[in-house]
Scaffold this motif. Structure first.
Motif, mmCIF file in Angstrom:
data_model
loop_
_atom_site.group_PDB
_atom_site.id
_atom_site.type_symbol
_atom_site.label_atom_id
_atom_site.label_comp_id
_atom_site.label_asym_id
_atom_site.label_seq_id
_atom_site.Cartn_x
_atom_site.Cartn_y
_atom_site.Cartn_z
ATOM 1 N N PHE A 38 0.767 -1.231 0.000
ATOM 2 C CA PHE A 38 0.000 0.000 0.000
ATOM 3 C C PHE A 38 0.800 1.283 0.000
ATOM 4 N N ASP A 39 2.079 1.263 0.460
ATOM 5 C CA ASP A 39 2.775 2.545 0.568
ATOM 6 C C ASP A 39 4.261 2.351 0.818
ATOM 7 N N ASN A 40 5.006 3.469 0.695
ATOM 8 C CA ASN A 40 6.438 3.486 0.959
ATOM 9 C C ASN A 40 6.718 3.581 2.450
ATOM 10 N N PRO A 41 7.709 2.857 2.953
ATOM 11 C CA PRO A 41 8.205 3.129 4.301
ATOM 12 C C PRO A 41 9.149 4.321 4.266
ATOM 13 N N MET A 44 14.067 1.630 6.709
ATOM 14 C CA MET A 44 14.005 0.193 6.978
ATOM 15 C C MET A 44 14.177 -0.140 8.459
ATOM 16 N N SER A 45 14.323 0.870 9.315
ATOM 17 C CA SER A 45 14.644 0.657 10.727
ATOM 18 C C SER A 45 13.385 0.503 11.566
ATOM 19 N N LEU A 46 13.091 -0.729 11.995
ATOM 20 C CA LEU A 46 11.850 -0.971 12.734
ATOM 21 C C LEU A 46 11.816 -0.234 14.064
ATOM 22 N N LEU A 47 12.958 -0.063 14.713
ATOM 23 C CA LEU A 47 12.946 0.633 16.000
ATOM 24 C C LEU A 47 12.576 2.096 15.853
ATOM 25 N N GLU A 48 12.686 2.642 14.636
ATOM 26 C CA GLU A 48 12.421 4.055 14.424
ATOM 27 C C GLU A 48 11.140 4.313 13.644
ATOM 28 N N GLU A 49 10.460 3.280 13.196
ATOM 29 C CA GLU A 49 9.278 3.462 12.365
ATOM 30 C C GLU A 49 7.996 3.137 13.121
ATOM 31 N N ALA A 50 6.864 3.529 12.535
ATOM 32 C CA ALA A 50 5.585 3.357 13.223
ATOM 33 C C ALA A 50 4.476 2.937 12.259
ATOM 34 N N THR A 51 4.837 2.411 11.105
ATOM 35 C CA THR A 51 3.835 2.025 10.122
ATOM 36 C C THR A 51 4.115 0.630 9.589
ATOM 37 N N GLY A 52 3.035 -0.072 9.250
ATOM 38 C CA GLY A 52 3.166 -1.377 8.639
ATOM 39 C C GLY A 52 3.895 -1.346 7.318
ATOM 40 N N ALA A 53 3.998 -0.174 6.698
ATOM 41 C CA ALA A 53 4.756 -0.052 5.454
ATOM 42 C C ALA A 53 6.217 -0.426 5.676
ATOM 43 N N ALA A 54 6.714 -0.238 6.891
ATOM 44 C CA ALA A 54 8.074 -0.660 7.228
ATOM 45 C C ALA A 54 8.083 -2.053 7.848
ATOM 46 N N LEU A 55 7.125 -2.316 8.744
ATOM 47 C CA LEU A 55 7.199 -3.550 9.524
ATOM 48 C C LEU A 55 6.989 -4.798 8.680
ATOM 49 N N GLU A 202 16.885 -4.719 -1.279
ATOM 50 C CA GLU A 202 16.810 -3.343 -1.767
ATOM 51 C C GLU A 202 15.437 -2.750 -1.499
ATOM 52 N N PHE A 203 15.426 -1.431 -1.461
ATOM 53 C CA PHE A 203 14.185 -0.659 -1.402
ATOM 54 C C PHE A 203 14.250 0.406 -2.483
ATOM 55 N N LYS A 204 13.336 0.316 -3.443
ATOM 56 C CA LYS A 204 13.206 1.333 -4.473
ATOM 57 C C LYS A 204 11.908 2.089 -4.216
ATOM 58 N N PRO A 205 11.981 3.350 -3.756
ATOM 59 C CA PRO A 205 10.761 4.103 -3.436
ATOM 60 C C PRO A 205 9.772 4.107 -4.592
ATOM 61 N N ASN A 206 8.490 3.942 -4.222
ATOM 62 C CA ASN A 206 7.380 3.912 -5.178
ATOM 63 C C ASN A 206 7.446 2.723 -6.131
ATOM 64 N N GLU A 207 8.311 1.758 -5.798
ATOM 65 C CA GLU A 207 8.441 0.602 -6.680
ATOM 66 C C GLU A 207 8.384 -0.716 -5.923
ATOM 67 N N VAL A 208 9.417 -1.030 -5.116
ATOM 68 C CA VAL A 208 9.467 -2.363 -4.511
ATOM 69 C C VAL A 208 10.413 -2.389 -3.309
ATOM 70 N N VAL A 209 10.085 -3.277 -2.351
ATOM 71 C CA VAL A 209 11.018 -3.695 -1.297
ATOM 72 C C VAL A 209 11.276 -5.180 -1.520
ATOM 73 N N ARG A 210 12.565 -5.568 -1.576
ATOM 74 C CA ARG A 210 12.917 -6.965 -1.828
ATOM 75 C C ARG A 210 13.719 -7.539 -0.658
ATOM 76 N N THR A 211 13.361 -8.766 -0.296
ATOM 77 C CA THR A 211 14.166 -9.543 0.640
ATOM 78 C C THR A 211 14.442 -10.897 0.015
ATOM 79 N N ALA A 400 5.589 9.149 4.382
ATOM 80 C CA ALA A 400 6.943 9.453 4.854
ATOM 81 C C ALA A 400 6.988 10.743 5.670
ATOM 82 N N ASN A 401 6.043 11.650 5.419
ATOM 83 C CA ASN A 401 6.002 12.929 6.133
ATOM 84 C C ASN A 401 4.984 12.959 7.263
ATOM 85 N N TRP A 402 4.077 11.981 7.274
ATOM 86 C CA TRP A 402 2.945 12.026 8.204
ATOM 87 C C TRP A 402 3.394 11.947 9.657
ATOM 88 N N PHE A 403 4.167 10.924 10.006
ATOM 89 C CA PHE A 403 4.532 10.733 11.405
ATOM 90 C C PHE A 403 5.434 11.855 11.918
#
Length: 521
Positions: A38-41, A44-55, A202-211, A400-403
């Protein structure tokens, strides 16, 4: 003397390896799982993020000390299992929590995992270490934590100021990964290193996160997948259409509304779809630091204008939620009377007393995260507050700007989603309502409520604790701390060949380790 919770302890290493090997015989290894997302994180740092887009993309990169069983849909203390810890034990006074740790675990860069990494992680979270987090959304989870000490390389002890039975529940959350001592917080934002089943690619904004599969993962035979791709598609209709067309294995988890879920079922009858609670309430935040919302009467008028169902409050309602109030009790809370006409008549009287009316309306900017789950309720709210002489203009803000924006309290009135990482009052109250909490976006502060929060946290009897929780709920409603509008439900659709993924029903943040997921094709 220690009281060992043996029934929840891990099996020995040999037994664990045997059971995992036997289970693996029934699964198929290989393949790339493709998920529309649904969206960009922001990072990639879970300790610093607050959205499922990262988690969601990153939970599989890490391990916790303990975690919620990934095959049990309702998170509870009974579903907590060991992870990097082999077991746990409480001291008799409930002020020490001891974790023996697994040996032979390696970070994804080859360095050994030890007790020092656990201590470093919680030093970071408490703000007592040499390194610092840029943002620390869950620092208040650990207000009661005095320190973490090590006993050799493979045992740690959490020392508490007072007993806190729910600490284990907080540690089991997807938001509680263990970080490596030797990697800086800045590098973890860009290229995280974990011990988990998947490695960040990798993380390509507006495109993909790959693991990709971690070939050196400490659990034999896991993960089954070669990798996961989280393809970022903000538009919900486009996500559903691409899933229906067979381009994705999973459509953005929890991201399909009820009407669109029916559409998916009609056009892709083979799909396996689940509609569940998400435990991310949509609520109203009013900034008391910005006039005219520094006036508590005006804030009360806005809360009275809400057209909400009578079964919602701070904690997720039953049956999915473990701590929600009974419906009859909720109806007695201020602003929860189902007679909307009566509530709004009272709100208009308040507004008129403050000098507003049909010929003198109040213009405001209503901020909202720029995703459908926020925007759509914001549009409805604009119509509702119009009934009490308030004309609101929508301000959509990218994720990215909301929080950062609401952390700074750079808003007047906003639709907020309160993300509940754990279905437990400690997480909800300490993260969102105690004085000074980073995610206390309205700056609400009531010393008496803080004392009640500490009291419920220390209470070991679940029934007595629930009564205290409901008492706190009433105070928060009376104070208009953060009026809850509703708890949404979200649909998750999977192709029938996706196996091993259990959709959690009382937190959208704890079920994404993905080590048990496999593709039957």
């Amino acid at each position: 003397m220690k009281r060992d919770l043996g029934t929840l302890a891990a099996a020995g290493p040999l037994l664990l390896a045997m059971s995992l090997s036997q289970a693996a015989l029934a699964q198929k290894s290989g393949g790339i799982l493709k998920i529309s997302f649904f969206d960009n994180p922001a990072s990639m740092s879970l300790l610093e993020e607050a959205t499922g887009a990262a988690l969601r993309p990153m939970m599989g990169v890490f391990n916790n000390l303990v975690m919620y069983d990934q095959q049990v849909a309702q998170n509870s203390p009974q579903s907590i299992v060991p992870d990097l810890a082999t077991r746990w034990a409480w001291s008799e006074d409930g002020k020490e929590l001891i974790f023996p740790l697994r040996e032979g675990v390696k970070w994804q860069d080859g360095k050994p995992f030890t007790a020092a990494d656990v201590k470093c992680t919680w030093d970071l979270l408490m703000g007592t270490g040499s390194e610092k987090l840029r943002v620390n959304p869950r620092k208040t989870w650990y207000l009661n934590l005095e320190q973490v000490t090590t006993n050799g390389d493979y045992e740690v002890t959490f020392h508490l100021k007072r007993s806190q039975p729910a600490l284990l529940s907080l540690l089991a959350s997807g938001w509680s990964p263990v970080y490596p001592c030797h990697v800086s917080p800045a590098e973890m934002r860009r290229h995280p290193i974990g011990t988990g089943p998947f490695k960040f690619v990798e993380f390509k904004p507006n495109e993909v996160v790959r693991t990709a599969r971690n070939p050196d993962y400490w659990k034999p035979g896991r993960p089954y997948l070669d990798g996961i791709e989280w393809h970022i598609i903000p538009d919900i209709s486009t996500r559903n259409l691409t899933f229906i067309a067979g381009k994705f294995d999973i459509s953005s988890p929890y991201g399909t509304s009820v009407p669109l879920l029916e559409e998916v079922k009609q056009q892709a009858p083979q799909a396996v779809c689940e509609l569940t609670a998400v435990n991310v309430s949509r609520n109203l935040i009013l900034n008391p630091g910005k006039p005219p919302f520094d006036n508590p009467d005006l804030r009360r008028a806005v809360a009275l204008s809400l057209d909400r169902q009578a079964f919602i409050a701070t904690m997720l309602p039953p049956p999915e939620g473990l701590w929600g109030m009974p419906t009859d009790m909720l109806k007695t809370l201020p602003g929860y009377d189902p007679d909307i006409g009566k509530n709004r008549a009272e709100a208009r009287k308040i507004m008129e007393k403050l000098g507003y009316g049909p010929d003198k309306r109040l213009p405001v900017t209503l901020s909202s995260r720029n995703i459908p789950g926020y925007r759509n309720p914001a549009v409805i709210l604009i119509d509702q507050v119009r009934e009490i002489y308030i004309d609101a203009t929508l301000e959509p803000v990218e994720t990215a700007n909301w929080f950062p924006k609401i952390y700074r309290k750079d808003y007047t009135i906003a639709i907020n989603g309160t993300e509940s990482g754990v279905d437990d009052p400690d997480q909800q109250f300490y993260e969102n309502f105690v004085c000074g909490a980073v995610r206390n976006y309205t700056g609400y502060c009531n010393a008496e409520v803080d004392k009640l929060i500490d009291q419920q946290s220390a209470e070991a009897d679940p029934a007595k604790r629930k009564q205290l929780v409901w008492q706190i709920e009433r105070r928060l409603a009376e104070d208009g701390a953060r009026p809850i509008i509703f708890y949404p439900r979200g649909g998750t659709c999977m192709q029938p060949y996706v196996k091993g993924l259990t959709i959690m029903v009382n937190s959208i943040y704890n079920g994404w380790r993905m080590e048990d997921v496999w593709l039957d094709k």
